[in-house]
Design a protein around this motif. Structure first.
Motif, PDB file in Angstrom:
ATOM      1  N   SER A  10      49.590  40.168  46.934  1.00 58.31           N
ATOM      2  CA  SER A  10      49.619  38.795  46.453  1.00 58.31           C
ATOM      3  C   SER A  10      48.313  38.447  45.750  1.00 58.31           C
ATOM      4  CB  SER A  10      49.903  37.817  47.586  1.00 58.31           C
ATOM      5  OG  SER A  10      48.958  37.980  48.596  1.00 58.31           O
ATOM      6  N   ALA A  11      47.187  39.060  46.148  1.00 56.25           N
ATOM      7  CA  ALA A  11      45.944  38.844  45.411  1.00 56.25           C
ATOM      8  C   ALA A  11      46.072  39.384  43.993  1.00 56.25           C
ATOM      9  CB  ALA A  11      44.774  39.531  46.133  1.00 56.25           C
ATOM     10  N   VAL A  13      48.898  39.667  42.237  1.00 50.05           N
ATOM     11  CA  VAL A  13      49.809  38.781  41.496  1.00 50.05           C
ATOM     12  C   VAL A  13      49.096  37.495  41.098  1.00 50.05           C
ATOM     13  CG1 VAL A  13      51.851  37.345  41.797  1.00 50.05           C
ATOM     14  CG2 VAL A  13      51.912  39.723  42.437  1.00 50.05           C
ATOM     15  N   LEU A  14      48.298  36.936  42.016  1.00 49.64           N
ATOM     16  CA  LEU A  14      47.560  35.708  41.710  1.00 49.64           C
ATOM     17  C   LEU A  14      46.565  35.933  40.579  1.00 49.64           C
ATOM     18  CD1 LEU A  14      46.792  34.218  45.196  1.00 49.64           C
ATOM     19  CD2 LEU A  14      48.052  33.138  43.388  1.00 49.64           C
ATOM     20  N   SER A  15      45.874  37.071  40.595  1.00 49.68           N
ATOM     21  CA  SER A  15      44.902  37.322  39.527  1.00 49.68           C
ATOM     22  C   SER A  15      45.614  37.521  38.189  1.00 49.68           C
ATOM     23  CB  SER A  15      44.069  38.557  39.806  1.00 49.68           C
ATOM     24  OG  SER A  15      43.979  38.812  41.143  1.00 49.68           O
ATOM     25  N   LEU A  17      48.443  36.116  37.295  1.00 50.00           N
ATOM     26  CA  LEU A  17      48.854  34.790  36.852  1.00 50.00           C
ATOM     27  C   LEU A  17      47.658  34.011  36.329  1.00 50.00           C
ATOM     28  CD1 LEU A  17      51.348  33.744  39.633  1.00 50.00           C
ATOM     29  CD2 LEU A  17      51.873  34.312  37.296  1.00 50.00           C
TER      30      LEU A  17
END
Lengths: 98, 173
Positions: A10-11, A13-15, A17
Motif C-alpha cells: 500500500s505504500a 500504491v500511495l507513492s 498515486l
C-alpha cells in the motif's frame, strides 16, 4: 496477504498515486519517486528474509545504488529548471504545449 | 514484538501517505524521513541489521540530505501547512482509494499473522544479510562493476545537466 506485505504494497500504491497527482512542485514528484524506491527496497529486503536465500540480498543494494543515480539526475533537472524559470513549478515546463 | 513490527509497518504507510499528500515539499521530506526511519526499524526488528544500516546511511544520510538542500533551493517562501482542509481532503481521498482497493481485492478478510526472522543456525554462523551482501563482491562482481560504471556515468550526466545555457560559466541560481 500478511499485514507486513500489505504495508509496503500500500505504500507503493500511495507513492504511485502521489506521483500521478502531484500538483505544483517538481520536487514533490521527485519525493514520490523516492518513496516508491523506499517501499521497493523494503519489499525486496523482506524477500530473502522469508525465503532464507542470502544471495538475494544483493538486489536491494543494487536498487539503492541506481536509485541514488536517478535521484541525482532528477535533482539536476530541478536545478536546471530553477535556473531557467526561477522556480520549480510544473506549469513552467510547457515547451510542448500547443 | 509482533505488534511492534506491525506498528512500524503502519508508521511506514503513514509516512508515505504524508509524502504523497504533502502540502509543500518541506513537509513531504518530513514524511519521507518518518517512513525511512520506520522502514529501518522494521528491517532491524526482522534481523537484517546490515541492510537497515545501509538504508540509513545511504538513503537518509546521502540522498535525503541532498534532497533537503534542493528543497531549500526550489520551494516557495510561504508554504501551505498540514492544517489546510484541502490537504486533509487529499490525504483522506488517497487513503480511501487504497482502502477501497483492499476491500474489493479481498485482502482485508484473510490476514495471516506472524513475522519471519533471519538468524541462521548451524556450523557456519554467518548472518544472512552480511553474507548476502558480501556475495556482491565475489559472485556478483560483474553487477558490482556495472553499478560502479553507472554511478560514474551519472556523475557526468549531472554535470552536463546543471551546466546551463552559457557553457560552463557560473551563474547565480
Amino acid at each position: 496477504m500478511s499485514p507486513l506485505h500489505l504495508s509496503f504494497y500500500s505504500a507503493f500504491v500511495l507513492s504511485r498515486l502521489g506521483l500521478a497527482f502531484h500538483r505544483t512542485h517538481l520536487v514533490s514528484a521527485l519525493l514520490c519517486l523516492e518513496s516508491i524506491m523506499l517501499s521497493m527496497f523494503v519489499g525486496l529486503t523482506i524477500w530473502p528474509i522469508e525465503n532464507q536465500t542470502p544471495s538475494f540480498t544483493i538486489v536491494p543494494i543494487i536498487i539503492l545504488t541506481f536509485s541514488a543515480c536517478e535521484a541525482s539526475t532528477g535533482l539536476a533537472i530541478l536545478v536546471a529548471s530553477t535556473r531557467t524559470h526561477s522556480s520549480d513549478h510544473l506549469h513552467n515546463l510547457n515547451l510542448l504545449q500547443c | 514484538m509482533t505488534y511492534f513490527v506491525f506498528f512500524l509497518g503502519a508508521c511506514f504507510v503513514i509516512g508515505i501517505l504524508g509524502v504523497a499528500s504533502n502540502p509543500s515539499p518541506y513537509y513531504g521530506v518530513v514524511g519521507l524521513v518518518l517512513a525511512s526511519v520506520a522502514g529501518c526499524g522494521w528491517l532491524l526488528s526482522l534481523g537484517v541489521s546490515f541492510v537497515a544500516l545501509v538504508l540509513f546511511m545511504v538513503y537518509l544520510g546521502g540522498m535525503l540530505v541532498v534532497f533537503v538542500y534542493s528543497v531549500a533551493l526550489a520551494a516557495e517562501p510561504f508554504p501551505e501547512a498540514w492544517g489546510d482542509w484541502r490537504v486533509a481532503g487529499y490525504a483522506g481521498a488517497l487513503a480511501a482509494v487504497v482502502l477501497v482497493g483492499l476491500v474489493l481485492g479481498g485482502v482485508v478478510g484473510s490476514w495471516g499473522f506472524g513475522v519471519v526472522t533471519v538468524d541462521s543456525v548451524g556450523m557456519f554462523v554467518v548472518r544472512l544479510d552480511f553474507s548476502g551482501v558480501a556475495m556482491l563482491y565475489s559472485r556478483g562482481v560483474g553487477m558490482f562493476l556495472v553499478a560502479g560504471w553507472g554511478l560514474l556515468l551519472t556523475l557526468f550526466v549531472v554535470l552536463e545537466l546543471v551546466r546551463g545555457l552559457s557553457r560552463g560559466a557560473i551563474r547565480a541560481v
